[in-house]
Write a protein that holds these residues in place. Structure first.
Motif, PDB file in Angstrom:
ATOM      1  N   LEU A 118       4.666  -2.953  -8.341  1.00  0.00           N
ATOM      2  CA  LEU A 118       5.069  -3.643  -7.112  1.00  0.00           C
ATOM      3  C   LEU A 118       3.903  -4.228  -6.321  1.00  0.00           C
ATOM      4  O   LEU A 118       3.968  -5.399  -5.922  1.00  0.00           O
ATOM      5  CB  LEU A 118       5.930  -2.723  -6.247  1.00  0.00           C
ATOM      6  CG  LEU A 118       7.222  -2.232  -6.917  1.00  0.00           C
ATOM      7  CD1 LEU A 118       7.949  -1.245  -6.008  1.00  0.00           C
ATOM      8  CD2 LEU A 118       8.113  -3.390  -7.307  1.00  0.00           C
ATOM      9  N   PRO A 119       2.829  -3.484  -6.062  1.00  0.00           N
ATOM     10  CA  PRO A 119       1.746  -4.080  -5.263  1.00  0.00           C
ATOM     11  C   PRO A 119       0.984  -5.188  -5.981  1.00  0.00           C
ATOM     12  O   PRO A 119       0.365  -6.022  -5.324  1.00  0.00           O
ATOM     13  CB  PRO A 119       0.831  -2.902  -4.929  1.00  0.00           C
ATOM     14  CG  PRO A 119       1.175  -1.835  -5.875  1.00  0.00           C
ATOM     15  CD  PRO A 119       2.589  -2.061  -6.293  1.00  0.00           C
ATOM     16  N   TYR A 145       0.820  -1.211   0.000  1.00  0.00           N
ATOM     17  CA  TYR A 145       0.000   0.000   0.000  1.00  0.00           C
ATOM     18  C   TYR A 145       0.852   1.259   0.000  1.00  0.00           C
ATOM     19  O   TYR A 145       0.437   2.286  -0.540  1.00  0.00           O
ATOM     20  CB  TYR A 145      -0.987  -0.028   1.166  1.00  0.00           C
ATOM     21  CG  TYR A 145      -2.059  -1.052   0.909  1.00  0.00           C
ATOM     22  CD1 TYR A 145      -3.123  -0.764   0.066  1.00  0.00           C
ATOM     23  CD2 TYR A 145      -1.974  -2.318   1.467  1.00  0.00           C
ATOM     24  CE1 TYR A 145      -4.096  -1.709  -0.207  1.00  0.00           C
ATOM     25  CE2 TYR A 145      -2.945  -3.273   1.200  1.00  0.00           C
ATOM     26  CZ  TYR A 145      -3.998  -2.963   0.363  1.00  0.00           C
ATOM     27  OH  TYR A 145      -4.946  -3.901   0.074  1.00  0.00           O
ATOM     28  N   LEU A 146       2.036   1.190   0.571  1.00  0.00           N
ATOM     29  CA  LEU A 146       2.971   2.307   0.483  1.00  0.00           C
ATOM     30  C   LEU A 146       3.393   2.504  -0.970  1.00  0.00           C
ATOM     31  O   LEU A 146       3.412   3.632  -1.478  1.00  0.00           O
ATOM     32  CB  LEU A 146       4.188   2.062   1.378  1.00  0.00           C
ATOM     33  CG  LEU A 146       5.301   3.099   1.301  1.00  0.00           C
ATOM     34  CD1 LEU A 146       4.802   4.461   1.768  1.00  0.00           C
ATOM     35  CD2 LEU A 146       6.492   2.657   2.120  1.00  0.00           C
ATOM     36  N   LYS A 174     -12.813  -8.831   0.579  1.00  0.00           N
ATOM     37  CA  LYS A 174     -11.879  -9.806   1.151  1.00  0.00           C
ATOM     38  C   LYS A 174     -10.674 -10.016   0.237  1.00  0.00           C
ATOM     39  O   LYS A 174      -9.737 -10.717   0.588  1.00  0.00           O
ATOM     40  CB  LYS A 174     -12.605 -11.109   1.413  1.00  0.00           C
ATOM     41  CG  LYS A 174     -13.632 -11.002   2.533  1.00  0.00           C
ATOM     42  CD  LYS A 174     -14.306 -12.332   2.794  1.00  0.00           C
ATOM     43  CE  LYS A 174     -15.237 -12.357   3.945  1.00  0.00           C
ATOM     44  NZ  LYS A 174     -16.123 -11.282   4.160  1.00  0.00           N
ATOM     45  N   SER A 175     -10.704  -9.424  -0.952  1.00  0.00           N
ATOM     46  CA  SER A 175      -9.591  -9.538  -1.899  1.00  0.00           C
ATOM     47  C   SER A 175      -8.413  -8.676  -1.503  1.00  0.00           C
ATOM     48  O   SER A 175      -7.315  -8.879  -1.977  1.00  0.00           O
ATOM     49  CB  SER A 175     -10.048  -9.125  -3.308  1.00  0.00           C
ATOM     50  OG  SER A 175     -11.037  -9.993  -3.769  1.00  0.00           O
ATOM     51  N   VAL A 176      -8.667  -7.677  -0.684  1.00  0.00           N
ATOM     52  CA  VAL A 176      -7.607  -6.724  -0.320  1.00  0.00           C
ATOM     53  C   VAL A 176      -6.750  -7.313   0.770  1.00  0.00           C
ATOM     54  O   VAL A 176      -7.179  -7.902   1.702  1.00  0.00           O
ATOM     55  CB  VAL A 176      -8.235  -5.381   0.121  1.00  0.00           C
ATOM     56  CG1 VAL A 176      -7.141  -4.403   0.486  1.00  0.00           C
ATOM     57  CG2 VAL A 176      -9.078  -4.824  -0.978  1.00  0.00           C
ATOM     58  N   VAL A 222      -7.978  -4.936  -8.020  1.00  0.00           N
ATOM     59  CA  VAL A 222      -8.107  -4.119  -6.813  1.00  0.00           C
ATOM     60  C   VAL A 222      -7.088  -2.989  -6.843  1.00  0.00           C
ATOM     61  O   VAL A 222      -7.413  -1.827  -6.566  1.00  0.00           O
ATOM     62  CB  VAL A 222      -7.942  -4.991  -5.549  1.00  0.00           C
ATOM     63  CG1 VAL A 222      -7.867  -4.136  -4.301  1.00  0.00           C
ATOM     64  CG2 VAL A 222      -9.078  -6.002  -5.453  1.00  0.00           C
ATOM     65  N   VAL A 223      -5.849  -3.308  -7.186  1.00  0.00           N
ATOM     66  CA  VAL A 223      -4.795  -2.288  -7.258  1.00  0.00           C
ATOM     67  C   VAL A 223      -5.180  -1.211  -8.267  1.00  0.00           C
ATOM     68  O   VAL A 223      -5.100  -0.013  -7.986  1.00  0.00           O
ATOM     69  CB  VAL A 223      -3.433  -2.914  -7.624  1.00  0.00           C
ATOM     70  CG1 VAL A 223      -2.402  -1.842  -7.950  1.00  0.00           C
ATOM     71  CG2 VAL A 223      -2.932  -3.794  -6.502  1.00  0.00           C
TER      72      VAL A 223
END
Length: 110
Positions: free
Chosen positions: A51-52, A6-7, A108-110, A60-61
């Motif tokens: 990266l995420p 998340y950063l 719930k995917s996060v 989701v990203v």
């Protein structure tokens, strides 16, 4: 570190918003410095966006990245570039914000 993706996503969002603001300031690349900064900013944004997605689903990203980016760019457009937003635009932005919140708070995917 669980919060590290998340950063990276936050850095990607901020770099994209900065790059888009510079792109606007470049006036279609007529002004070179903002145009070059814009290209560099997009490079940073896409690197940190990559990266995420190693640990968070890409949908989701991308939803968070684009949703938060749209809201921030709209705010910058209104405040810095004096661009006006009508009621349907504001309603749409509110719906985008609601979608990002639903993803972050309920999925719930996060």
């Amino acid at each position: 570190m669980p919060g590290k993706p998340y950063l990276y996503l936050a850095v990607a969002i901020l770099a994209e918003v900065f790059a888009t603001s510079c792109l606007t300031a470049s006036h279609g690349f007529e002004k070179r410095l903002p145009g070059v900064i814009s290209l560099l900013g997009y490079g940073v944004a896409f690197y940190f966006l990559s990266l995420p997605i190693k640990t968070i689903p890409v949908g989701v990203v991308y939803a968070i990245w684009s949703g938060v980016g749209i809201v921030l760019v709209s705010l910058i457009g209104a405040t810095v570039f004096r661009q006006s937003l009508d009621l349907p635009a504001l309603a749409g932005i509110a719906l985008i914000m609601a979608g990002v919140l639903v993803i972050n708070l309920l999925s719930k995917s996060v």
